[in-house]
Scaffold this motif. Structure first.
Motif, mmCIF file in Angstrom:
data_model
loop_
_atom_site.group_PDB
_atom_site.id
_atom_site.type_symbol
_atom_site.label_atom_id
_atom_site.label_comp_id
_atom_site.label_asym_id
_atom_site.label_seq_id
_atom_site.Cartn_x
_atom_site.Cartn_y
_atom_site.Cartn_z
ATOM 1 N N PHE A 220 35.823 34.765 34.365
ATOM 2 C CA PHE A 220 36.735 34.925 35.488
ATOM 3 C C PHE A 220 36.051 35.702 36.617
ATOM 4 O O PHE A 220 34.924 35.390 36.988
ATOM 5 C CB PHE A 220 38.039 35.605 35.032
ATOM 6 N N GLU A 221 36.723 36.741 37.140
ATOM 7 C CA GLU A 221 36.151 37.519 38.250
ATOM 8 C C GLU A 221 35.342 38.716 37.759
ATOM 9 O O GLU A 221 34.920 39.549 38.559
ATOM 10 C CB GLU A 221 37.275 38.008 39.180
ATOM 11 N N GLY B 7 44.955 42.952 44.860
ATOM 12 C CA GLY B 7 45.124 41.553 45.217
ATOM 13 C C GLY B 7 43.817 40.785 45.231
ATOM 14 O O GLY B 7 42.736 41.353 45.116
ATOM 15 N N GLY B 8 43.928 39.499 45.375
ATOM 16 C CA GLY B 8 42.746 38.648 45.397
ATOM 17 C C GLY B 8 42.835 37.542 44.372
ATOM 18 O O GLY B 8 43.713 37.542 43.501
ATOM 19 N N ALA B 9 41.929 36.596 44.489
ATOM 20 C CA ALA B 9 41.937 35.435 43.603
ATOM 21 C C ALA B 9 41.327 35.776 42.245
ATOM 22 O O ALA B 9 40.575 36.729 42.104
ATOM 23 C CB ALA B 9 41.160 34.290 44.249
ATOM 24 N N GLY B 10 41.667 34.953 41.259
ATOM 25 C CA GLY B 10 41.044 35.079 39.948
ATOM 26 C C GLY B 10 41.675 36.137 39.077
ATOM 27 O O GLY B 10 42.680 36.754 39.424
ATOM 28 N N MET B 11 41.047 36.337 37.919
ATOM 29 C CA MET B 11 41.518 37.301 36.940
ATOM 30 C C MET B 11 40.363 38.194 36.515
ATOM 31 O O MET B 11 39.194 37.821 36.605
ATOM 32 C CB MET B 11 42.098 36.579 35.718
ATOM 33 N N VAL B 12 40.712 39.405 36.031
ATOM 34 C CA VAL B 12 39.718 40.394 35.617
ATOM 35 C C VAL B 12 39.965 40.752 34.159
ATOM 36 O O VAL B 12 41.110 40.954 33.740
ATOM 37 C CB VAL B 12 39.799 41.659 36.494
ATOM 38 N N LEU B 13 38.897 40.858 33.360
ATOM 39 C CA LEU B 13 39.039 41.237 31.964
ATOM 40 C C LEU B 13 39.530 42.681 31.857
ATOM 41 O O LEU B 13 38.992 43.576 32.516
ATOM 42 C CB LEU B 13 37.695 41.083 31.239
ATOM 43 N N ARG B 14 40.524 42.909 31.029
ATOM 44 C CA ARG B 14 41.193 44.197 30.922
ATOM 45 C C ARG B 14 40.323 45.254 30.244
ATOM 46 O O ARG B 14 39.605 44.958 29.281
ATOM 47 C CB ARG B 14 42.490 44.046 30.124
ATOM 48 N N PRO B 15 40.418 46.523 30.701
ATOM 49 C CA PRO B 15 39.612 47.587 30.103
ATOM 50 C C PRO B 15 40.041 47.949 28.685
ATOM 51 O O PRO B 15 39.201 48.299 27.857
ATOM 52 C CB PRO B 15 39.808 48.764 31.059
ATOM 53 N N ASP B 16 41.349 47.874 28.380
ATOM 54 C CA ASP B 16 41.792 48.232 27.029
ATOM 55 C C ASP B 16 41.299 47.204 26.013
ATOM 56 O O ASP B 16 40.865 47.557 24.909
ATOM 57 C CB ASP B 16 43.316 48.384 26.966
ATOM 58 N N VAL B 17 41.323 45.930 26.394
ATOM 59 C CA VAL B 17 40.842 44.871 25.507
ATOM 60 C C VAL B 17 39.347 45.008 25.271
ATOM 61 O O VAL B 17 38.857 44.989 24.136
ATOM 62 C CB VAL B 17 41.167 43.486 26.100
ATOM 63 N N ASP C 10 43.076 39.301 30.123
ATOM 64 C CA ASP C 10 42.815 39.514 31.542
ATOM 65 C C ASP C 10 44.101 39.796 32.300
ATOM 66 O O ASP C 10 45.196 39.681 31.778
ATOM 67 C CB ASP C 10 42.100 38.297 32.134
ATOM 68 N N ASP C 11 43.939 40.196 33.563
ATOM 69 C CA ASP C 11 45.082 40.436 34.434
ATOM 70 C C ASP C 11 44.613 40.273 35.875
ATOM 71 O O ASP C 11 43.411 40.144 36.143
ATOM 72 C CB ASP C 11 45.664 41.834 34.200
ATOM 73 N N THR C 12 45.568 40.294 36.798
ATOM 74 C CA THR C 12 45.235 40.083 38.209
ATOM 75 C C THR C 12 44.473 41.287 38.779
ATOM 76 O O THR C 12 44.651 42.412 38.324
ATOM 77 C CB THR C 12 46.515 39.864 39.043
ATOM 78 N N PRO C 13 43.626 41.074 39.756
ATOM 79 C CA PRO C 13 42.841 42.173 40.342
ATOM 80 C C PRO C 13 43.712 43.199 41.052
ATOM 81 O O PRO C 13 44.656 42.835 41.767
ATOM 82 C CB PRO C 13 41.924 41.468 41.344
ATOM 83 N N ALA C 14 43.436 44.470 40.833
ATOM 84 C CA ALA C 14 44.135 45.526 41.567
ATOM 85 C C ALA C 14 43.802 45.377 43.049
ATOM 86 O O ALA C 14 42.639 45.200 43.408
ATOM 87 C CB ALA C 14 43.706 46.899 41.067
#
Length: 270
Positions: A152-153, A93-103, A87-91
């Motif tokens: 996550f988010e 900004g904002g709270a939480g984390m987002v699962l990455r598209p490459d993964v 995961d990584d931080t939301p483009a």
């Protein structure tokens, strides 16, 4: 450097076990999948959560007998870097984390390479179409289903768009992740598979199967706490029993689910 493992394993359950690899499998080997069997494939950060309740009772028995298969793929094995980040931080900004598209993309591609037949790709999301008996029946008519359990988010939108993933929700509430929702949806689907429930009449009379909620049920003793079983159910007159059950199903649906009743009325009028 390619951080994706060359042979990311998946856990499988049922009469035979399976380890998913990128190498051809010996179909006569003990760990080969059962051909032509309805299969639920789960992409998750918590493969140990499965089979969970799916390993018990009716679905568990059917799983052990090879009437359906369950495969789990650990998303963490596709993570990037030394720590297998998923995961990584939301483009923006904002709270939480987002699962990455490459993964996610690597995991989905891997699972899809081992998928045969008609197998819908689903993301379990609170903003998706609400799961219902009609959708369960549709999935049961397929060769299986592949479910992506979010955390996550959520997941990067580009993944949903690229793979044209169907978003499905268990209900109007938010869970910590998709694993519980996946088990509920799989349970509802597996019990509709031929030979699993063992009583087609029972399925037809269940809530939602015919557009109505189910009628009340009773069993022995004939009287309990001063409450007796309705006389019609003790009459032995099958026609009257059927009429009573239909009437009660309609009354309960009309009172408790006006939305279902309105749809039923439309269908009945056709």
């Amino acid at each position: 450097m390619n951080d994706t493992p060359t042979q990311p394993p998946a856990r499988s359950y049922g009469r035979k076990s399976i380890r998913l690899t990128l190498q051809p499998q010996d179909l006569m080997a003990e760990d080969a999948p059962i051909a032509g069997v309805w299969t639920a494939r789960i992409i998750t950060l918590f493969p140990q959560a499965f089979p969970g309740v799916l390993g018990e009772s009716l679905t568990g028995k059917a799983l052990k007998e090879g009437k359906w298969q369950l495969e789990t793929t650990d998303l963490r094995r596709f993570g990037v870097g030394k720590h297998r980040n998923v995961d990584d931080t939301p483009a923006g900004g904002g709270a939480g984390m987002v699962l990455r598209p490459d993964v996610l993309g690597n995991a989905i591609d891997h699972v899809q390479r081992n998928t045969r037949g008609n197998c819908p790709l689903v993301y379990l999301s609170p903003r998706g179409r609400r799961f219902d008996q009609r959708l369960a029946r549709s999935w049961a008519d397929c060769d299986g289903v592949t479910m992506l359990c979010g955390r996550f988010e959520g997941v990067d939108q580009r993944v949903l768009d690229h793979y044209d993933i169907q978003e499905v929700s268990l209900g109007d509430f938010v869970l910590t992740g998709g694993e519980i929702a996946a088990q509920a949806m799989i349970d509802a689907t597996v019990r509709l598979l031929p030979s699993v429930l063992g009583n087609a009449e029972s399925i037809e009379e269940e809530s939602h199967s015919n557009g109505l909620l189910e009628h009340p049920q009773y069993t022995r003793p004939a009287e309990w706490q001063g409450r007796a079983i309705p006389d019609v159910l003790m009459s032995g007159h099958h026609g009257k029993v059927a009429e009573w059950r239909q009437h009660m199903a309609e009354e309960i649906t009309r009172a408790r689910r006006p939305d279902m009743w309105a749809e039923y009325e439309k269908t009945k009028g056709k």
